[in-house]
Motif scaffolding. Structure first.
Motif, mmCIF file in Angstrom:
data_model
loop_
_atom_site.group_PDB
_atom_site.id
_atom_site.type_symbol
_atom_site.label_atom_id
_atom_site.label_comp_id
_atom_site.label_asym_id
_atom_site.label_seq_id
_atom_site.Cartn_x
_atom_site.Cartn_y
_atom_site.Cartn_z
ATOM 1 N N ILE A 88 -6.849 1.759 -7.536
ATOM 2 C CA ILE A 88 -7.042 1.328 -6.151
ATOM 3 C C ILE A 88 -5.964 0.329 -5.743
ATOM 4 N N LEU A 89 -5.568 -0.535 -6.674
ATOM 5 C CA LEU A 89 -4.568 -1.559 -6.371
ATOM 6 C C LEU A 89 -3.266 -0.948 -5.872
ATOM 7 N N HIS A 90 -2.821 0.138 -6.506
ATOM 8 C CA HIS A 90 -1.504 0.686 -6.163
ATOM 9 C C HIS A 90 -1.459 1.230 -4.743
ATOM 10 N N GLY A 91 -2.634 1.562 -4.186
ATOM 11 C CA GLY A 91 -2.647 2.098 -2.834
ATOM 12 C C GLY A 91 -3.238 1.169 -1.803
ATOM 13 N N SER A 92 -3.666 -0.022 -2.230
ATOM 14 C CA SER A 92 -4.363 -0.915 -1.298
ATOM 15 C C SER A 92 -3.460 -1.982 -0.701
ATOM 16 N N ASN A 93 -2.201 -2.021 -1.125
ATOM 17 C CA ASN A 93 -1.284 -3.041 -0.615
ATOM 18 C C ASN A 93 -0.312 -2.456 0.400
ATOM 19 N N ASP A 94 -0.712 -1.367 1.029
ATOM 20 C CA ASP A 94 0.195 -0.651 1.923
ATOM 21 C C ASP A 94 0.655 -1.507 3.101
ATOM 22 N N LEU A 95 -0.237 -2.325 3.636
ATOM 23 C CA LEU A 95 0.127 -3.130 4.798
ATOM 24 C C LEU A 95 1.212 -4.146 4.448
ATOM 25 N N VAL B 52 -4.143 6.857 -13.302
ATOM 26 C CA VAL B 52 -3.781 5.469 -13.613
ATOM 27 C C VAL B 52 -2.451 5.396 -14.357
ATOM 28 N N LEU B 53 -2.334 6.166 -15.462
ATOM 29 C CA LEU B 53 -1.163 6.027 -16.330
ATOM 30 C C LEU B 53 0.096 6.654 -15.744
ATOM 31 N N TRP B 54 -0.034 7.836 -15.174
ATOM 32 C CA TRP B 54 1.151 8.593 -14.764
ATOM 33 C C TRP B 54 1.463 8.493 -13.281
ATOM 34 N N HIS B 55 0.514 7.971 -12.511
ATOM 35 C CA HIS B 55 0.773 7.850 -11.075
ATOM 36 C C HIS B 55 0.713 6.407 -10.586
ATOM 37 N N SER B 56 -0.407 5.738 -10.823
ATOM 38 C CA SER B 56 -0.595 4.398 -10.252
ATOM 39 C C SER B 56 0.367 3.376 -10.840
ATOM 40 N N ILE B 57 0.495 3.354 -12.159
ATOM 41 C CA ILE B 57 1.377 2.366 -12.791
ATOM 42 C C ILE B 57 2.845 2.596 -12.417
ATOM 43 N N PRO B 58 3.368 3.842 -12.473
ATOM 44 C CA PRO B 58 4.741 4.043 -11.981
ATOM 45 C C PRO B 58 4.908 3.676 -10.508
ATOM 46 N N SER B 59 3.874 3.933 -9.698
ATOM 47 C CA SER B 59 3.949 3.563 -8.289
ATOM 48 C C SER B 59 3.994 2.048 -8.123
ATOM 49 N N LEU B 60 3.178 1.336 -8.890
ATOM 50 C CA LEU B 60 3.216 -0.127 -8.853
ATOM 51 C C LEU B 60 4.598 -0.635 -9.258
ATOM 52 N N LYS B 61 5.172 -0.022 -10.260
ATOM 53 C CA LYS B 61 6.514 -0.404 -10.707
ATOM 54 C C LYS B 61 7.529 -0.220 -9.578
#
Length: 298
Positions: free
Chosen positions: A44-51, A217-226
């Motif tokens: 959720i974190l990787h997509g919740s900081n869009d603003l 989480v591993l292959w999408h969210s974490i690389p997106s956060l990076k």
């Protein structure tokens, strides 16, 4: 920075192997708890900081009012959840297409010179469909029940297999075509074959929640956060991640509260997994367009 770049996917592969092991050693209840913790935290974190991301991308725009932005974000998310409730078939189809595109874009955007071209976009979509339908096809019994609960539509497992076959064929064809003008993509053939084998092994031994959460989480969210931390602060490291988290925390918390509201509102008519995937879809919808702008900037 070099250490993070060199070891980044090594760690993801390691945790993926641990996820495969966990699917065999952990009871289903523990798997669900770990999977949901991963989705509700990093997922959720990787997509919740869009603003915050879009604010930094638009350097010439005025800083928006926090509470106005917060309620706007919640309104968009909850509106999409409402679409899932009232027009579920349309919303589910939109989620599959948008999520597939976004999965493929996140995985390959660094490998292509022109990510805005038609063929690049089609490749993102088809590859994302391949990964998504690997999860769905290898967990078809669970998926059929979830889709039926969400939409009232009873799909056949053959449909999932057909889409999987077409997306696999399309991914191979587009990879070959795009490799001719994208040397970085061509050089990534071997690791990506290994990744797909790893995905198949993971999804084959996992239930749908564990398999989806592991990939998400591993292959999408974490690389997106990076990517987001790199774009916002120049370097991905623990200090900058904490800076990102502090900015993202109010939006992340709002997303969690929104999820709880959705569960409470529809608890008598939908099961929890249906609501969970609907909420992920709601967050994904605006997130895809913002990440598209982020990738174009980089």
């Amino acid at each position: 920075m070099k250490v993070y770049n060199r070891n980044f996917y090594d760690y993801i592969i390691l945790f993926s192997l641990l996820a495969i092991l966990g699917s065999e050693l952990l009871i289903s209840e523990i798997q669900y708890v770990i999977a949901l913790l991963g989705i509700f935290s990093l997922g959720i974190l990787h997509g919740s900081n869009d603003l915050f991301v879009i604010e930094n991308l638009n350097s010439n725009s005025q800083k928006p009012n926090f509470y106005k932005s917060l309620f706007t974000y919640l309104g968009v998310v909850l509106s999409f959840v409402a679409v899932f409730y009232f027009i579920p078939i349309f919303a589910l189809a939109a989620f599959v297409i948008i999520s597939s595109y976004h999965f493929g874009e996140q995985h390959f955007h660094h490998k292509l010179q022109n990510t805005q071209s038609f063929w690049s976009s089609l490749f993102f979509l088809i590859y994302g469909l391949l990964v998504l339908f690997l999860i769905l096809s290898l967990n078809s019994k669970e998926v059929i029940l979830i889709v039926q609960d969400m939409t009232g539509l009873l799909i056949a497992s053959q449909f999932l297999n057909i889409v999987l076959f077409i997306s696999a064929l399309g991914s191979i064809s587009l990879f070959v075509v795009l490799s001719k003008t994208n040397p970085r993509l061509k050089s990534s053939l071997f690791p990506n074959v290994i990744y797909l084998i790893l995905f198949m092994a993971l999804f084959a031994v996992s239930n749908v929640v564990w398999g989806f959460a592991s990939y998400f989480v591993l292959w999408h969210s974490i690389p997106s956060l990076k990517d987001q931390v790199n774009s916002l602060y120049g370097t991905f490291n623990f200090k900058n991640f904490l800076r990102y988290f502090k900015k993202a925390f109010p939006y992340w918390l709002a997303s969690i509260i929104g999820m709880l509201i959705v569960v409470w509102l529809f608890k008598d008519s939908k099961n929890f997994l249906s609501l969970l995937f609907a909420f992920i879809a709601a967050i994904t919808f605006p997130h895809v367009f913002i990440m598209r702008k982020l990738f174009d900037k980089d």
